[in-house]
Design an enzyme around this catalytic site. Structure first.
Site, PDB file in Angstrom:
ATOM      1  N   GLU A 152      14.174 -18.022 -17.826  1.00  0.00           N
ATOM      2  CA  GLU A 152      13.191 -17.006 -18.219  1.00  0.00           C
ATOM      3  C   GLU A 152      13.800 -15.607 -18.302  1.00  0.00           C
ATOM      4  OE1 GLU A 152       9.798 -16.100 -15.664  1.00  0.00           O
ATOM      5  OE2 GLU A 152      10.933 -16.629 -13.879  1.00  0.00           O
TER       6      GLU A 152
ATOM      7  N   HIS B  32      21.424 -40.756 -13.983  1.00  0.00           N
ATOM      8  CA  HIS B  32      20.605 -41.651 -14.817  1.00  0.00           C
ATOM      9  C   HIS B  32      20.345 -41.068 -16.200  1.00  0.00           C
ATOM     10  CE1 HIS B  32      19.870 -44.400 -11.492  1.00  0.00           C
ATOM     11  NE2 HIS B  32      19.649 -43.339 -10.727  1.00  0.00           N
TER      12      HIS B  32
ATOM     13  N   TRP C  29      -3.425  -2.110  -1.577  1.00  0.00           N
ATOM     14  CA  TRP C  29      -3.219  -3.488  -2.026  1.00  0.00           C
ATOM     15  C   TRP C  29      -3.818  -4.324  -0.914  1.00  0.00           C
ATOM     16  CZ3 TRP C  29      -1.859  -6.035  -6.277  1.00  0.00           C
ATOM     17  CH2 TRP C  29      -1.470  -7.361  -6.170  1.00  0.00           C
TER      18      TRP C  29
ATOM     19  N   LYS D  36       2.883 -11.637 -16.634  1.00  0.00           N
ATOM     20  CA  LYS D  36       2.843 -11.803 -15.168  1.00  0.00           C
ATOM     21  C   LYS D  36       1.776 -12.823 -14.770  1.00  0.00           C
ATOM     22  CE  LYS D  36       4.311 -10.918 -11.089  1.00  0.00           C
ATOM     23  NZ  LYS D  36       5.564 -11.620 -10.739  1.00  0.00           N
TER      24      LYS D  36
ATOM     25  N   GLU E  64      13.835 -24.107  -9.273  1.00  0.00           N
ATOM     26  CA  GLU E  64      13.485 -22.686  -9.330  1.00  0.00           C
ATOM     27  C   GLU E  64      14.669 -21.874  -9.881  1.00  0.00           C
ATOM     28  OE1 GLU E  64      10.999 -20.987  -9.377  1.00  0.00           O
ATOM     29  OE2 GLU E  64      11.540 -18.963  -8.808  1.00  0.00           O
TER      30      GLU E  64
ATOM     31  N   ASN F 199      -0.738   1.919   6.256  1.00  0.00           N
ATOM     32  CA  ASN F 199      -0.036   0.887   5.511  1.00  0.00           C
ATOM     33  C   ASN F 199       0.598  -0.039   6.532  1.00  0.00           C
ATOM     34  OD1 ASN F 199       1.593  -0.635   3.820  1.00  0.00           O
ATOM     35  ND2 ASN F 199       3.224   0.889   3.833  1.00  0.00           N
ATOM     36  N   GLY F 200       0.286  -1.332   6.444  1.00  0.00           N
ATOM     37  CA  GLY F 200       0.850  -2.280   7.407  1.00  0.00           C
ATOM     38  C   GLY F 200      -0.206  -3.295   7.789  1.00  0.00           C
TER      39      GLY F 200
ATOM     40  N   LYS G 230      14.501 -19.579 -13.258  1.00  0.00           N
ATOM     41  CA  LYS G 230      14.819 -18.145 -13.223  1.00  0.00           C
ATOM     42  C   LYS G 230      15.824 -17.782 -14.317  1.00  0.00           C
ATOM     43  CE  LYS G 230      12.233 -16.234 -10.742  1.00  0.00           C
ATOM     44  NZ  LYS G 230      11.289 -17.216 -10.804  1.00  0.00           N
TER      45      LYS G 230
ATOM     46  N   CYS H 225       0.836  -1.218   0.000  1.00  0.00           N
ATOM     47  CA  CYS H 225       0.000   0.000   0.000  1.00  0.00           C
ATOM     48  C   CYS H 225       0.871   1.268   0.000  1.00  0.00           C
ATOM     49  CB  CYS H 225      -0.916   0.126   1.206  1.00  0.00           C
ATOM     50  SG  CYS H 225      -2.085  -1.185   1.375  1.00  0.00           S
TER      51      CYS H 225
ATOM     52  N   ARG I 206       2.757   0.527  -5.698  1.00  0.00           N
ATOM     53  CA  ARG I 206       2.715  -0.151  -4.400  1.00  0.00           C
ATOM     54  C   ARG I 206       1.387  -0.855  -4.147  1.00  0.00           C
ATOM     55  NH1 ARG I 206       6.597   1.724  -0.919  1.00  0.00           N
ATOM     56  NH2 ARG I 206       5.338   1.055   0.844  1.00  0.00           N
TER      57      ARG I 206
END
Ligand code: M6R
Length: 613
Positions: free
Chosen positions: A492, A508, A78, A608, A485, A104-105, A489, A5, A31
């Protein structure tokens, strides 16, 4: 210095504050952007406009600029508590519309505070945690009559994190305060400002003071005053610190001074983790209860979220003694069609909540009678509407296409769940569970230290291997998910071929590709897999591969076998290791992309949220 936020407060010497606040909110939209609102004061009245949606759309409908007055506050949200809606949008007010607050929080004890305020007769209009603040101030103002003293009085009652800006009908003073959420002051001859981040006031002033935890500032048209908040809620005046001059351009400021959102988001991970580890125990226990009541547990996800699901398979088995199926969402309908029923619970893991593969699979499973739970970063997304229960990660908006902070927060959420489930299955005694929580709660600080100490070394490693066309990423046990992962990364972002593979399986087949100088990244924490991975390192070394190891600090044996070593804090070598061990891999992919001349924020061919099957 990051959080979810955006807030802004402003007091002007002359003119009208609302257009300025609207433009500031626009600059804070990165934000959060699901709802926004502005409150101003004129002639003893608070005027508010707020709604769900993007700032420009709301402005077209409601005309923010028409709000009168020289003093005001604004918020771009948000959602964390309650879906995006007009009533949940900030600012929030007290019972008499005398006080307006933006926040915010996360207020951890808001439910207790709210219940006690409702018992005293207060009326609540939203589902947010924030709304307790104006009501608490309303009570305190009855005694002290001064807004700054009332704010000081109530803040010690609030557990959690906050950056707040408060105005009341007196219309003279704007009070702002912070604890663990960012807040900066902006100082100029024409006005005084507070905001979550520099871009909010950058066109008005470059003179800024960072507010510290437990500090309160009072802004008027004549200046700013700074106070320290004592634990008893009393204000102790501080000298106003000398402002620093911000040198950033607006674009740099939005990215927190980083060249790309992805790098900013990697650096935000300790904060994101901390906030996610604050998810209410009741919510986690409820979720774990549902898992415990089903014979079959399944996790379904795509891309990076799938890697979180895969890692949690190890956590659930090792911590809770429960086997979990983890399924790639696009494969879901082929594997699970007509083969699951009411005895199965499925966790959909998805940062966006909009991945069509995951939605498709979930709809299929719902038809079969499965219970659907979701772990997502996006309130009110499609998957939350399909699910029977939702846990929200607290990463905040992730703008870089590559998932970083959403991954570590998904892992944290699943790790907490596995501990609660372990208590329910009886695999964990209460003491063991609390030890595991202690280990998990150390991760935000550990991540901070990895970011501080390893970024430079990883950058240099990326430089060294930048010309290599192909990589292996190998790990055993839960580190297999981390390795996968890491490979995703670098694929991509840097467009380099990479395979993430279980280290034990590499002999193997994949080993056939290894020749002199072939780079292999081993993810090798000092956990129960450590003694086996040594053998895999030896196998690759004897084929003259380049060995890059991410291992526990002090693991000299592994270090000696490696061409490059990234040392990690020993406290990360447990079943939660992916939360920390993924960080150097994120840096590696980021710097490899930058060095190869690609934009890490917008990799080619990717979106996204992937909304095509
Ligand atoms: O929104 P979701 O978590 O469901 O997205 C799943 C994948 O599309 C996503 O993780 C993708 O793999 C990222 N680009 C990875 O960085």
């Amino acid at each position: 210095m990051f959080s979810v936020c955006g807030i802004i407060g402003a007091v002007l010497v002359s003119g009208q504050v609302a257009p300025l606040i609207r433009q500031s909110l626009k600059r804070l939209e990165y934000r959060g952007y699901d709802s926004s609102g502005i409150a101003t004061v004129k002639e003893g009245r608070i005027h508010i406009k707020k709604d769900k949606g993007k700032i420009d759309d709301i402005h077209r409908r409601l005309n923010f600029d028409a709000l009168p007055g020289l003093i005001g506050i604004g918020h771009t949200r948000w959602a964390t508590h309650g879906p995006p809606s007009k009533s949940n949008a900030h600012p929030h007010i007290d019972c008499f519309n005398h006080i307006a607050v933006v926040h915010n929080g996360i207020i951890e004890n808001y439910q207790e505070l709210r219940e006690s305020l409702v018992d005293q007769g207060h009326r609540f209009l939203s589902e947010t945690d924030t709304e307790v603040i104006p009501h608490l101030i309303e009570v305190a103002l009855q005694k002290t009559k001064r807004l700054d003293k009332a704010v000081a009085k109530i803040l010690p009652k609030i557990e959690g994190s906050y950056a707040i800006a408060v105005i009341d009908t007196s219309g003279k003073t704007l009070v702002c305060a912070r604890k663990e959420s960012p807040l900066l002051l902006g100082l100029s001859e024409s006005g005084y400002y507070c905001a979550s981040d520099v871009p909010a006031f950058l066109p008005m002033t470059r003179q800024t003071i960072v507010l510290e935890d437990d500090e309160i500032a009072c802004l008027t048209a004549n200046g700013a005053a700074l106070y320290r908040l004592t634990p008893k809620g009393v204000l102790a005046q501080l000298p106003l610190r000398t402002p620093t001059t911000v040198q950033w351009t607006l674009d740099m400021a939005e990215k927190g001074g980083y060249p790309h959102f992805m790098l900013k988001e990697i650096h935000e991970q300790p904060r994101a983790l901390r906030d996610t580890l604050r998810i209410r125990k009741d919510d986690l226990c409820k979720f774990a209860g549902v898992l415990n009541n089903h014979q079959i547990i399944c996790a379904i996800a795509a891309g990076t979220s799938y890697h979180a699901a895969l890692a949690s398979k190890y956590m659930f088995s090792q911590i809770a003694g429960r086997f979990m199926h983890s399924v790639v969402a696009s494969e879901g309908p082929e594997i699970i069609d007509n083969s699951l029923g009411g005895d199965a619970v499925v966790i959909a893991v998805t940062q966006s909540g909009e991945t069509i593969d995951t939605i498709h699979a979930i709809k299929n499973l719902k038809r079969q009678g499965c219970t659907i739970l979701a772990i997502t970063n996006t309130v009110d997304s499609s998957i939350t509407r399909l699910a029977d229960g939702v846990l929200y990660t607290q990463a905040g908006p992730e703008i870089g296409v590559a998932a970083t902070k959403t991954f570590v927060t998904q892992l944290a959420c699943l790790a907490s769940l596995s501990i609660h489930l372990g208590e329910l299955t009886g695999k964990l005694q209460p003491k063991e569970a609390s030890q595991l929580f202690d280990e998990l709660y150390r991760f935000p600080n550990l991540l901070q230290s990895i970011i501080r100490n390893q970024e430079g070394l990883v950058k240099e490693t990326a430089q060294h291997y930048v010309a290599k066309p192909s990589f292996f990423f190998l790990g055993r046990g839960i580190s297999r998910a981390t390795a996968m992962e890491g490979a995703l990364k670098i694929k991509e972002l840097a467009y380099v071929h990479a395979e993430g593979y279980p280290a034990g399986e590499s002999k193997h087949g994949p080993i056939a590709l290894v020749e002199e100088g072939f780079p292999i990244v081993f993810v090798a924490p000092n956990d129960r897999t450590r003694r086996f991975i040594l053998g895999n390192v030896m196998e690759m070394k004897s084929r003259l591969a380049q060995i890059i190891t991410i291992c526990s600090s002090g693991d000299n044996h592994l270090a000696e076998l490696s061409d490059r070593v990234i040392m990690m804090p020993p406290a990360l070598s447990n079943v939660f290791s992916p939360i920390g061990y993924v960080v150097p891999l994120q840096f590696l992919a980021y710097y490899a992309a930058v060095q190869r001349g690609y934009s890490p924020d917008q990799p080619r061919n990717l979106a996204k949220a992937v909304t095509v099957l």
